[in-house]
Design a protein around this motif. Structure first.
Motif, mmCIF file in Angstrom:
data_model
loop_
_atom_site.group_PDB
_atom_site.id
_atom_site.type_symbol
_atom_site.label_atom_id
_atom_site.label_comp_id
_atom_site.label_asym_id
_atom_site.label_seq_id
_atom_site.Cartn_x
_atom_site.Cartn_y
_atom_site.Cartn_z
ATOM 1 N N ASP A 23 -4.765 -1.342 -10.987
ATOM 2 C CA ASP A 23 -6.070 -0.906 -11.486
ATOM 3 C C ASP A 23 -6.901 -0.310 -10.368
ATOM 4 O O ASP A 23 -7.571 0.720 -10.550
ATOM 5 N N PHE A 24 -6.871 -0.925 -9.196
ATOM 6 C CA PHE A 24 -7.626 -0.415 -8.051
ATOM 7 C C PHE A 24 -7.166 0.996 -7.699
ATOM 8 O O PHE A 24 -7.984 1.896 -7.478
ATOM 9 N N LEU A 25 -5.846 1.194 -7.653
ATOM 10 C CA LEU A 25 -5.310 2.512 -7.303
ATOM 11 C C LEU A 25 -5.695 3.565 -8.338
ATOM 12 O O LEU A 25 -6.007 4.701 -7.988
ATOM 13 N N LYS A 26 -5.672 3.188 -9.599
ATOM 14 C CA LYS A 26 -6.056 4.136 -10.642
ATOM 15 C C LYS A 26 -7.522 4.549 -10.494
ATOM 16 O O LYS A 26 -7.886 5.707 -10.736
ATOM 17 N N ARG A 27 -8.359 3.607 -10.069
ATOM 18 C CA ARG A 27 -9.787 3.914 -9.946
ATOM 19 C C ARG A 27 -10.099 4.830 -8.781
ATOM 20 O O ARG A 27 -11.143 5.481 -8.772
ATOM 21 N N ILE A 28 -9.220 4.882 -7.779
ATOM 22 C CA ILE A 28 -9.509 5.750 -6.630
ATOM 23 C C ILE A 28 -8.672 7.022 -6.649
ATOM 24 O O ILE A 28 -8.801 7.868 -5.758
ATOM 25 N N ALA A 29 -7.805 7.173 -7.669
ATOM 26 C CA ALA A 29 -6.972 8.371 -7.756
ATOM 27 C C ALA A 29 -7.826 9.589 -8.089
ATOM 28 O O ALA A 29 -8.838 9.482 -8.782
ATOM 29 N N PRO A 30 -7.441 10.752 -7.574
ATOM 30 C CA PRO A 30 -8.186 11.984 -7.895
ATOM 31 C C PRO A 30 -8.266 12.203 -9.400
ATOM 32 O O PRO A 30 -7.302 11.985 -10.131
ATOM 33 N N GLY A 31 -9.438 12.563 -9.873
ATOM 34 C CA GLY A 31 -9.624 12.852 -11.288
ATOM 35 C C GLY A 31 -10.027 11.667 -12.116
ATOM 36 O O GLY A 31 -10.312 11.817 -13.312
ATOM 37 N N HIS A 32 -10.088 10.477 -11.498
ATOM 38 C CA HIS A 32 -10.518 9.307 -12.261
ATOM 39 C C HIS A 32 -12.012 9.394 -12.545
ATOM 40 O O HIS A 32 -12.797 9.782 -11.699
ATOM 41 N N SER A 33 -12.393 9.046 -13.752
ATOM 42 C CA SER A 33 -13.807 9.073 -14.106
ATOM 43 C C SER A 33 -14.207 7.747 -14.725
ATOM 44 O O SER A 33 -13.373 6.992 -15.187
#
Length: 235
Positions: free
Chosen positions: A225-235
């Motif tokens: 979840d942490f990685l998904k939140r900092i991935a480019p394009g996450h809003s």
């Protein structure tokens, strides 16, 4: 529990560095506990000690030298290959594939590394069982570190030099705060991975270990979840 990260702080990250044990796989799998038991058995057989005395010595070596292996080499000049092969002869079926983590790592821009105090074979077997091995560019293990474990400064320096990693362009994920002191000093972003549903607040964690609080930028109990939140394009 996740301290929601500001994605902009990770915009310049090109190198993603992950510890293995209790970081890429969850603490509750008890995989490392198998290794721990085998290390105790190794010490017991080597020195003809009872299990209780062997475990006491094992923990003493860990605290003094950073790893049980380093302590056994320093005090008893053991064969490191023999030790690593025996303590990593474990059942990896305890690990369940983690497609969410694999997807999260895949979307990160740049290179990804496993940086472990274990050996390459153990890292490869664990990551393969998780279904994430193909997401990594390389594994930097205890052998590549000349058997000098984290948190030694020279080991991080060796890793950075080998892969031409610049601290300000990197982030490190670890389950041990003391292993984040050097990365933080090198300019890396630092993320402490704690067991799922970890109850204490951030401040309470550091009441137990206040010497390391400045080494940690973020704390999470859900790496994917942490990685998904900092991935480019996450809003």
């Amino acid at each position: 529990m996740t301290e929601f990260p500001d994605p902009s702080r990770f915009a310049r990250v090109t190198d993603w560095v992950f510890d293995l044990d209790n970081t890429l796989y969850p603490h509750h799998t008890n995989l490392f506990s198998q290794i721990d038991v085998r290390m105790t058995a190794y010490v017991s057989e080597l020195l003809q000690l009872s299990r209780e005395d062997a475990r006491k010595l094992q923990k003493e070596l860990y605290k003094e030298y950073g790893t049980t292996l380093a302590g056994l080499i320093a005090r008893h000049n053991i064969d490191s290959d023999d030790f690593l092969n025996k303590v990593h002869d474990i059942d990896y079926s305890w690990l369940s594939p983690d497609p969410a983590l694999g997807d999260a790592i895949r979307t990160l821009p740049g290179r990804k590394f496993i940086f472990t105090n274990g050996d390459r074979g153990h890292a490869e077997r664990a990551a393969r069982q998780l279904g994430i091995l193909d997401q990594f560019d390389d594994i930097f293990d205890i052998v590549a570190a000349n058997l000098v474990p984290k948190p030694a400064q020279e080991t991080y320096d060796k890793f950075l030099a080998l892969h031409r990693v610049a601290g300000p362009n990197a982030v490190m994920f670890e389950d041990l705060a003391r292993n984040l002191i050097v990365p933080k000093a090198l300019g890396m972003q630092t993320v402490l991975v704690v067991p799922r549903n970890f109850e204490p607040t951030f401040s309470e964690i550091w009441e137990r270990d206040p010497a390391y609080d400045d080494a940690v930028d973020y704390v999470t109990d859900d790496l994917a979840d942490f990685l998904k939140r900092i991935a480019p394009g996450h809003s």
